[in-house]
Design an enzyme around this catalytic site. Structure first.
Site, PDB file in Angstrom:
ATOM      1  CD1 TRP A 102       1.108  40.565  57.641  1.00 49.96           C
ATOM      2  CD2 TRP A 102       0.387  38.509  58.122  1.00 49.96           C
ATOM      3  NE1 TRP A 102       1.055  40.445  59.014  1.00 49.96           N
ATOM      4  CE2 TRP A 102       0.619  39.203  59.335  1.00 49.96           C
ATOM      5  CE3 TRP A 102      -0.076  37.186  58.185  1.00 49.96           C
ATOM      6  CZ2 TRP A 102       0.409  38.621  60.585  1.00 49.96           C
ATOM      7  CZ3 TRP A 102      -0.292  36.607  59.434  1.00 49.96           C
ATOM      8  CH2 TRP A 102      -0.051  37.318  60.610  1.00 49.96           C
ATOM      9  CG  ASP A 169      -4.277  40.738  53.745  1.00 49.85           C
ATOM     10  OD1 ASP A 169      -5.072  41.371  54.470  1.00 49.85           O
ATOM     11  OD2 ASP A 169      -3.389  39.977  54.199  1.00 49.85           O
ATOM     12  CE  LYS A 193      -3.244  42.816  62.543  1.00 51.85           C
ATOM     13  NZ  LYS A 193      -3.098  42.048  61.314  1.00 51.85           N
TER      14      LYS A 193
HETATM   15  C1  LIG Z   1      -2.689  40.604  60.920  1.00 52.31           C
HETATM   16  C2  LIG Z   1      -2.683  40.338  59.475  1.00 52.31           C
HETATM   17  C3  LIG Z   1      -3.117  39.111  58.927  1.00 52.31           C
HETATM   18  C4  LIG Z   1      -3.506  37.921  59.780  1.00 52.31           C
HETATM   19  O1  LIG Z   1      -4.722  38.034  60.319  1.00 52.31           O
HETATM   20  P1  LIG Z   1      -5.334  36.920  61.309  1.00 52.31           P
HETATM   21  O2  LIG Z   1      -6.686  37.484  61.527  1.00 52.31           O
HETATM   22  O3  LIG Z   1      -4.486  36.882  62.532  1.00 52.31           O
HETATM   23  O4  LIG Z   1      -5.349  35.631  60.591  1.00 52.31           O
HETATM   24  C5  LIG Z   1      -3.142  38.980  57.562  1.00 52.31           C
HETATM   25  N1  LIG Z   1      -2.733  39.972  56.749  1.00 52.31           N
HETATM   26  C6  LIG Z   1      -2.285  41.156  57.237  1.00 52.31           C
HETATM   27  C7  LIG Z   1      -1.844  42.223  56.292  1.00 52.31           C
HETATM   28  C8  LIG Z   1      -2.240  41.366  58.609  1.00 52.31           C
HETATM   29  O5  LIG Z   1      -1.792  42.530  59.103  1.00 52.31           O
END
Ligand SMILES: *Cc1c(COP(=O)(O)O)cnc(C)c1O
Length: 359
Positions: A102, A169, A193
């Site tokens: 990511w 993030d 998540k």
């Molecule tokens: C799942 C995830 C993403 C991507 O998210 P989307 O909503 O599918 O674009 C980005 N960063 C992390 C750490 C993730 O776990």
């Protein structure tokens, strides 16, 4: 009783049963309006109340200081990769800590705007740790970090102090543990998540940092569009925000973030203990001090057994135990809503599997 799977999916992932039941109960008639939440105007007083309450709850649970904005944006975490860069790449360079897929994707987007460089990387050991030393270059606009690495199962045990603005993030660990919001200039997290359905990203950003953003951008890519209109410039993802609201209430009922964090640590430990006491039958991917409490990644010493293990786990009702398609192995995601009972059941299953397969 409704039959619910032992859900270890990495995302979208398990939601609290109470939240799903509440949504189900009021789906046809929200707040005595005679219509569903997804059928009403986002300018209605009912939605307005929900919108405000969701922000208030988030502010309370995360202890977000008053000089931070809370925004609801669509496009997932992946859109934040480019949006953060488009808005804040206002110097020659931007620093990225590469702790896995990511963060690498975030950096790839930033490369469109200038020199996005790695200030540190854990790629040398397949991202099984969090780097502790960073090399910054002059003229760095910000540093981007990923607090929890969903695919590799690592997390920052605590956050380093940086001399440049910090963008984080938190897509896979927001509200799973206590963080000091003031340590960050901008936090973003896709809801799917730990908080709700896919479709909304929570952005928490310092007003003074937002004031430095590049304004020469398309309307929907500017944070100012969201701050100036309280995330209501266009139709927000109403249903997602409604579900996030319910999840926040649920977190509050659990006793808040600290209680949830303690539960998460205990849940993850149950599974890590099986790995650690397996005499090498199961091998944890992450170095112990960087182990994620959200995503537990491991392999079987006998690689040939891995597919069988995942298949048998699935047959026994444990869903989502296969590793990410890019890295393989096994992964159990134990987000906030995954009950201890599910973790204990998986631990028992792992022990029984080992007993059956070791001679
Ligand atoms: C799942 C995830 C993403 C991507 O998210 P989307 O909503 O599918 O674009 C980005 N960063 C992390 C750490 C993730 O776990």
């Amino acid at each position: 009783m409704i039959k619910r799977a032992y859900n270890f999916n990495a995302g979208p992932s398990a939601m609290p049963l109470e939240v799903l039941q509440e949504a189900q109960a009021e789906f046809l008639n929200y707040a005595n309006t005679g219509m569903s939440i997804i059928e009403m105007s986002h300018r209605s007083p009912e939605y307005d109340t929900l919108h405000k309450e969701t922000k208030d709850l988030l502010r309370e649970l995360m202890e977000i200081p008053e000089d931070y904005e809370i925004l609801f944006i669509q496009g997932g975490g992946s859109t934040q990769f480019l949006m953060t860069a488009a808005n804040f790449f206002n110097k020659e360079r931007a620093a990225y800590i590469n702790t896995g897929v990511w963060s690498k994707k975030a950096m790839a987007e930033a490369k469109r705007y200038g020199e996005a460089y790695e200030a540190a990387s854990s790629a040398d050991r397949n991202h099984c740790y969090i780097p502790q030393e960073f090399t910054f270059k002059p003229e760095t606009a910000y540093v981007h970090i990923t607090s929890n690495n969903t695919i590799y199962g690592t997390e920052y045990p605590d956050f380093p102090k940086f001399d440049v603005p910090v963008i984080c993030d938190m897509s896979s660990d927001i509200l799973s543990r206590k963080v000091n919001v003031a340590d960050f200039d901008l936090i973003y997290a896709g809801a799917q998540k730990n908080l709700g359905p896919a479709g909304v990203v929570i952005v928490i950003a310092k007003k003074a940092f937002l004031a430095t953003a590049n304004e020469d951008l398309p309307t929907m890519l500017k944070y100012s569009t969201f701050t100036e209109n309280d995330s209501l410039y266009n139709t927000p993802p109403v249903f997602c925000i409604y579900m996030v609201n319910k999840t926040l209430h649920w977190i509050k009922r659990q006793g808040g973030v600290e209680v949830v964090a303690k539960n998460n640590a205990e849940k993850a430990q149950v599974i890590y203990d099986v790995i650690d006491n397996s005499n090498g039958f199961f091998i944890g991917h992450a170095d112990k001090e960087y182990r994620s409490k959200m995503n537990i990644t491991f392999n079987l010493a006998d690689k040939d057994l891995e597919k069988d293990f995942v298949a048998k786990a699935k047959a026994a009702g444990f869903i989502g135990v296969g590793g990410h398609r890019l890295v393989g192995g096994c992964r159990a995601s134990t987000y906030n809503a995954v009950p201890m009972e599910a973790c204990q059941a998986l631990a028992e299953f792992m022990k029984a599997y080992q007993a059956e397969h070791s001679k």
